[in-house]
Scaffold this motif. Sequence first.
Motif, PDB file in Angstrom:
ATOM      1  N   ILE A   9       0.791  -1.038   0.049  1.00  0.00           N
ATOM      2  CA  ILE A   9      -0.105   0.013  -0.157  1.00  0.00           C
ATOM      3  C   ILE A   9       0.818   1.286   0.078  1.00  0.00           C
ATOM      4  CG2 ILE A   9      -1.538   1.288   1.420  1.00  0.00           C
ATOM      5  CD1 ILE A   9      -2.789  -1.536   2.020  1.00  0.00           C
ATOM      6  N   GLY A  10       1.930   1.178   0.834  1.00  0.00           N
ATOM      7  CA  GLY A  10       2.722   2.507   0.808  1.00  0.00           C
ATOM      8  C   GLY A  10       3.597   2.495  -0.446  1.00  0.00           C
ATOM      9  N   ALA A  11       4.046   1.478  -1.297  1.00  0.00           N
ATOM     10  CA  ALA A  11       4.376   1.813  -2.606  1.00  0.00           C
ATOM     11  C   ALA A  11       3.745   2.191  -3.270  1.00  0.00           C
ATOM     12  CB  ALA A  11       5.143   0.193  -2.811  1.00  0.00           C
ATOM     13  N   ALA A  12       2.356   1.640  -3.343  1.00  0.00           N
ATOM     14  CA  ALA A  12       1.350   2.180  -4.310  1.00  0.00           C
ATOM     15  C   ALA A  12       1.296   3.569  -4.035  1.00  0.00           C
ATOM     16  CB  ALA A  12       0.065   1.353  -4.163  1.00  0.00           C
ATOM     17  N   PHE A  13       1.174   4.148  -2.930  1.00  0.00           N
ATOM     18  CA  PHE A  13       1.415   5.745  -2.911  1.00  0.00           C
ATOM     19  C   PHE A  13       2.091   6.303  -3.577  1.00  0.00           C
ATOM     20  CE2 PHE A  13      -1.955   4.651   0.777  1.00  0.00           C
ATOM     21  CZ  PHE A  13      -3.173   5.317   0.002  1.00  0.00           C
ATOM     22  N   THR A  14       3.358   5.916  -3.524  1.00  0.00           N
ATOM     23  CA  THR A  14       4.622   6.832  -4.255  1.00  0.00           C
ATOM     24  C   THR A  14       4.624   6.789  -5.570  1.00  0.00           C
ATOM     25  OG1 THR A  14       6.149   4.879  -4.158  1.00  0.00           O
ATOM     26  CG2 THR A  14       5.854   6.068  -2.086  1.00  0.00           C
ATOM     27  N   GLU A  15       3.948   5.704  -6.434  1.00  0.00           N
ATOM     28  CA  GLU A  15       4.246   5.638  -7.889  1.00  0.00           C
ATOM     29  C   GLU A  15       3.617   6.749  -8.517  1.00  0.00           C
ATOM     30  OE1 GLU A  15       2.682   2.165 -11.275  1.00  0.00           O
ATOM     31  OE2 GLU A  15       2.792   1.771  -9.233  1.00  0.00           O
ATOM     32  N   PRO A  16       2.512   7.403  -8.065  1.00  0.00           N
ATOM     33  CA  PRO A  16       1.896   8.301  -8.940  1.00  0.00           C
ATOM     34  C   PRO A  16       2.819   9.687  -8.543  1.00  0.00           C
ATOM     35  CG  PRO A  16       0.101   7.584  -7.498  1.00  0.00           C
ATOM     36  CD  PRO A  16       1.338   6.898  -7.253  1.00  0.00           C
TER      37      PRO A  16
END
Length: 85
Positions: A9-16
Amino acid sequence: ILFFVLGSIGAAFTEPLNEAYFFKVVPKKDENKYYSSFLTGVDFGGTVSKLIASAVIVLFGFKYIFLLLFLEMLIFVIIASRIKG
């Protein structure tokens, strides 16, 4: 398993943020010109890193992949510490 889910979830937030930074840095007139190269670079980097890791495992053994990752992280810590502001 909970830590893997939370990490994802944390990694998904950094992608954008990568794309937001791209559009912030690149001039509006050049966005279409460089955007496809920017997106291709992510896949290319993933492929190259997997090939290098595979070569290290085949040539030196599984234990040395951790040494390689340590050295890589150390290099990036040194680079990041020299960034001002």
